[in-house]
Design a protein around this motif. Structure first.
Motif, PDB file in Angstrom:
ATOM      1  N   GLU A  23      10.049   3.189  -4.524  1.00  0.00           N
ATOM      2  CA  GLU A  23       8.847   4.016  -4.610  1.00  0.00           C
ATOM      3  C   GLU A  23       8.733   4.935  -3.401  1.00  0.00           C
ATOM      4  OE1 GLU A  23       6.601   4.247  -7.160  1.00  0.00           O
ATOM      5  OE2 GLU A  23       7.887   2.872  -8.288  1.00  0.00           O
ATOM      6  N   VAL A  24       9.015   4.416  -2.230  1.00  0.00           N
ATOM      7  CA  VAL A  24       8.972   5.229  -1.009  1.00  0.00           C
ATOM      8  C   VAL A  24       9.929   6.407  -1.129  1.00  0.00           C
ATOM      9  CG1 VAL A  24       9.591   5.267   1.449  1.00  0.00           C
ATOM     10  CG2 VAL A  24       8.171   3.418   0.544  1.00  0.00           C
ATOM     11  N   ARG A  25      11.157   6.107  -1.571  1.00  0.00           N
ATOM     12  CA  ARG A  25      12.149   7.169  -1.711  1.00  0.00           C
ATOM     13  C   ARG A  25      11.726   8.203  -2.745  1.00  0.00           C
ATOM     14  NH1 ARG A  25      14.591   8.889   1.928  1.00  0.00           N
ATOM     15  NH2 ARG A  25      13.863  10.867   1.114  1.00  0.00           N
ATOM     16  N   GLU A  26      11.176   7.746  -3.872  1.00  0.00           N
ATOM     17  CA  GLU A  26      10.771   8.666  -4.937  1.00  0.00           C
ATOM     18  C   GLU A  26       9.633   9.574  -4.478  1.00  0.00           C
ATOM     19  OE1 GLU A  26       9.881   6.643  -8.552  1.00  0.00           O
ATOM     20  OE2 GLU A  26      11.958   5.974  -8.880  1.00  0.00           O
ATOM     21  N   ILE A  27       8.666   9.020  -3.758  1.00  0.00           N
ATOM     22  CA  ILE A  27       7.519   9.825  -3.326  1.00  0.00           C
ATOM     23  C   ILE A  27       7.933  10.829  -2.259  1.00  0.00           C
ATOM     24  CG2 ILE A  27       5.262   9.754  -2.185  1.00  0.00           C
ATOM     25  CD1 ILE A  27       4.813   7.034  -3.616  1.00  0.00           C
ATOM     26  N   LYS A  59       1.403   8.427   5.813  1.00  0.00           N
ATOM     27  CA  LYS A  59       2.683   7.939   6.347  1.00  0.00           C
ATOM     28  C   LYS A  59       3.851   8.555   5.593  1.00  0.00           C
ATOM     29  CE  LYS A  59       5.043   5.245   9.111  1.00  0.00           C
ATOM     30  NZ  LYS A  59       5.011   5.452  10.593  1.00  0.00           N
ATOM     31  N   LEU A  60       3.763   8.594   4.257  1.00  0.00           N
ATOM     32  CA  LEU A  60       4.845   9.144   3.444  1.00  0.00           C
ATOM     33  C   LEU A  60       4.995  10.647   3.663  1.00  0.00           C
ATOM     34  CD1 LEU A  60       4.156   7.144   0.176  1.00  0.00           C
ATOM     35  CD2 LEU A  60       6.034   6.769   1.789  1.00  0.00           C
ATOM     36  N   ALA A  61       3.870  11.341   3.841  1.00  0.00           N
ATOM     37  CA  ALA A  61       3.921  12.784   4.086  1.00  0.00           C
ATOM     38  C   ALA A  61       4.600  13.082   5.423  1.00  0.00           C
ATOM     39  CB  ALA A  61       2.515  13.367   4.051  1.00  0.00           C
ATOM     40  N   GLN A  62       4.265  12.300   6.446  1.00  0.00           N
ATOM     41  CA  GLN A  62       4.896  12.506   7.753  1.00  0.00           C
ATOM     42  C   GLN A  62       6.392  12.225   7.677  1.00  0.00           C
ATOM     43  OE1 GLN A  62       3.473  13.814  10.483  1.00  0.00           O
ATOM     44  NE2 GLN A  62       5.483  13.763  11.500  1.00  0.00           N
ATOM     45  N   LEU A 186       0.494   4.468  -9.197  1.00  0.00           N
ATOM     46  CA  LEU A 186       0.365   3.240  -8.410  1.00  0.00           C
ATOM     47  C   LEU A 186      -1.025   2.653  -8.561  1.00  0.00           C
ATOM     48  CD1 LEU A 186       2.022   4.359  -5.048  1.00  0.00           C
ATOM     49  CD2 LEU A 186       3.063   2.948  -6.843  1.00  0.00           C
ATOM     50  N   ASN A 187      -1.123   1.328  -8.561  1.00  0.00           N
ATOM     51  CA  ASN A 187      -2.443   0.706  -8.481  1.00  0.00           C
ATOM     52  C   ASN A 187      -2.676   0.227  -7.048  1.00  0.00           C
ATOM     53  OD1 ASN A 187      -1.179  -1.851  -8.199  1.00  0.00           O
ATOM     54  ND2 ASN A 187      -1.255  -2.240 -10.400  1.00  0.00           N
ATOM     55  N   LYS A 188      -3.798  -0.425  -6.821  1.00  0.00           N
ATOM     56  CA  LYS A 188      -4.146  -0.826  -5.455  1.00  0.00           C
ATOM     57  C   LYS A 188      -3.154  -1.814  -4.866  1.00  0.00           C
ATOM     58  CE  LYS A 188      -7.907   1.027  -3.634  1.00  0.00           C
ATOM     59  NZ  LYS A 188      -7.917   1.620  -2.281  1.00  0.00           N
ATOM     60  N   ARG A 189      -2.815  -2.851  -5.606  1.00  0.00           N
ATOM     61  CA  ARG A 189      -1.937  -3.865  -5.024  1.00  0.00           C
ATOM     62  C   ARG A 189      -0.527  -3.325  -4.785  1.00  0.00           C
ATOM     63  NH1 ARG A 189      -2.040  -7.047 -10.193  1.00  0.00           N
ATOM     64  NH2 ARG A 189      -3.756  -8.173  -9.245  1.00  0.00           N
ATOM     65  N   GLN A 190      -0.112  -2.375  -5.610  1.00  0.00           N
ATOM     66  CA  GLN A 190       1.196  -1.762  -5.390  1.00  0.00           C
ATOM     67  C   GLN A 190       1.190  -0.913  -4.125  1.00  0.00           C
ATOM     68  OE1 GLN A 190       1.651   0.141  -9.201  1.00  0.00           O
ATOM     69  NE2 GLN A 190       2.558  -1.675 -10.149  1.00  0.00           N
ATOM     70  N   GLY A 191       0.074  -0.232  -3.867  1.00  0.00           N
ATOM     71  CA  GLY A 191      -0.057   0.505  -2.611  1.00  0.00           C
ATOM     72  C   GLY A 191       0.010  -0.428  -1.419  1.00  0.00           C
ATOM     73  N   GLN A 192      -0.614  -1.590  -1.545  1.00  0.00           N
ATOM     74  CA  GLN A 192      -0.550  -2.592  -0.481  1.00  0.00           C
ATOM     75  C   GLN A 192       0.880  -3.065  -0.253  1.00  0.00           C
ATOM     76  OE1 GLN A 192      -3.250  -5.660  -1.771  1.00  0.00           O
ATOM     77  NE2 GLN A 192      -5.064  -4.604  -0.987  1.00  0.00           N
ATOM     78  N   GLN A 193       1.621  -3.276  -1.343  1.00  0.00           N
ATOM     79  CA  GLN A 193       3.015  -3.695  -1.240  1.00  0.00           C
ATOM     80  C   GLN A 193       3.831  -2.680  -0.440  1.00  0.00           C
ATOM     81  OE1 GLN A 193       3.232  -4.751  -5.805  1.00  0.00           O
ATOM     82  NE2 GLN A 193       5.148  -5.340  -4.836  1.00  0.00           N
ATOM     83  N   ILE A 194       3.611  -1.408  -0.718  1.00  0.00           N
ATOM     84  CA  ILE A 194       4.382  -0.364  -0.038  1.00  0.00           C
ATOM     85  C   ILE A 194       4.014  -0.296   1.439  1.00  0.00           C
ATOM     86  CG2 ILE A 194       4.885   2.101   0.048  1.00  0.00           C
ATOM     87  CD1 ILE A 194       4.338   2.165  -2.993  1.00  0.00           C
ATOM     88  N   LEU A 195       2.720  -0.394   1.759  1.00  0.00           N
ATOM     89  CA  LEU A 195       2.309  -0.355   3.164  1.00  0.00           C
ATOM     90  C   LEU A 195       2.856  -1.556   3.924  1.00  0.00           C
ATOM     91  CD1 LEU A 195      -1.345   0.967   2.913  1.00  0.00           C
ATOM     92  CD2 LEU A 195       0.546   2.048   4.133  1.00  0.00           C
TER      93      LEU A 195
END
Length: 276
Positions: A23-27, A59-62, A186-195
């Motif tokens: 997900e990080v790579r895709e975004i 974070k992803l934008a930076q 993404l849902n909330k818990r998925q955002g938490q997973q990525i962070l």
């Protein structure tokens, strides 16, 4: 699974499970490709609230602009603090900014602009409730971000995601207005997973979500405002069974907020439910 549940999941592009690394790579690649196809862009602009969503996208934008600069592009990320007066959870904003480490850390206090707008409306005999003032704050924040983007040849990023899209929990033409929405799906818990994967300080992604728009009810939690938990919302979006009361509440919120997800209505564009 109910048919309407499957329809909503498909419409909002939610995956049952995610791989944080993928997900990080895709975004990041999504943001980079947007720049590739729009040569005028020299900046990404995002309001940083101290909450999970803007912390993740910031974070992803930076990370994206740093990769772009390594490739020879001129582009920077502006992390914008947008308090209304004194923000009660400003320590979280400070921590989010420290974690993101944006190229530019900007503060625009929106209080004078919002108060002037509300005063003008009240003087014209319109009663502007505290709830509506909350929407004024959200729209003023987006207005400031677009002004920064205009000055710095940029585009505004939006941090709305599937859980907010499902419930309509955003201000129309406020935080719901942006040029690019990288967290879609993404849902909330998925955002938490990525962070968590990105080594974010735990207190930022475990923080109780709040839009904090109402002065009469400061730091009101999203779940109290929505009358349904993010656990149930996330379970719903992942195709799981949720309690009947939560299911009915989610469907109600989805239906009454449909106008927020529609494109502006005009003579030659009718939403499907208006075609009869």
């Amino acid at each position: 699974m109910h048919d309407i549940q499957r329809e909503i999941i498909d419409a909002l592009h939610v995956k049952e499970n995610i791989n944080p690394d993928r997900e990080v790579r895709e975004i990041i690649d999504f943001l980079k490709n947007y720049k590739y196809h729009h040569d005028f862009i020299e900046s990404f602009v995002l309001g940083i609230s101290g909450g999970q969503d803007s912390t993740l996208l910031g974070k992803l934008a930076q990370m994206a602009v740093e990769e772009l600069r390594e490739e020879g592009h001129t582009i920077h990320f502006y992390g914008v603090r947008l308090p209304y007066g004194t923000q009660l959870d400003m320590n979280d904003v400070d921590d989010a900014i420290a974690y993101i480490n944006p190229d530019f850390d900007v503060t625009i206090n929106i209080k004078n602009a919002v108060d002037a707008s509300v005063k003008a409306l009240n003087n014209a005999s319109f009663h502007i409730s505290d709830f509506v003032i909350g929407n004024e704050k959200a729209r003023e924040r987006m207005k400031a971000q677009y002004a920064i983007a205009a000055d710095r040849k940029g585009v505004v990023l939006g941090s709305d995601h599937a859980a907010e899209a499902l419930t309509g929990f955003y201000t129309k033409f406020g935080d719901g207005a942006a040029d690019v929405m990288p967290l879609t799906g993404l849902n909330k818990r998925q955002g938490q997973q990525i962070l968590k994967y990105l080594n974010c300080p735990e207190h930022l992604y475990l923080k109780v979500p709040t839009a904090d728009l109402e002065s009469d009810r400061p730091l009101l939690s999203d779940e109290d405002a929505l009358q349904v938990s993010y656990k149930d919302i996330d379970d719903f979006l992942e195709g799981k069974t949720v309690p009947v009361a939560a299911f009915n509440r989610i469907i109600h919120l989805y239906k009454v907020s449909q106008h927020k997800r529609d494109k502006p209505y005009h003579r030659y564009l009718k939403p499907k439910y208006m075609e009869e």
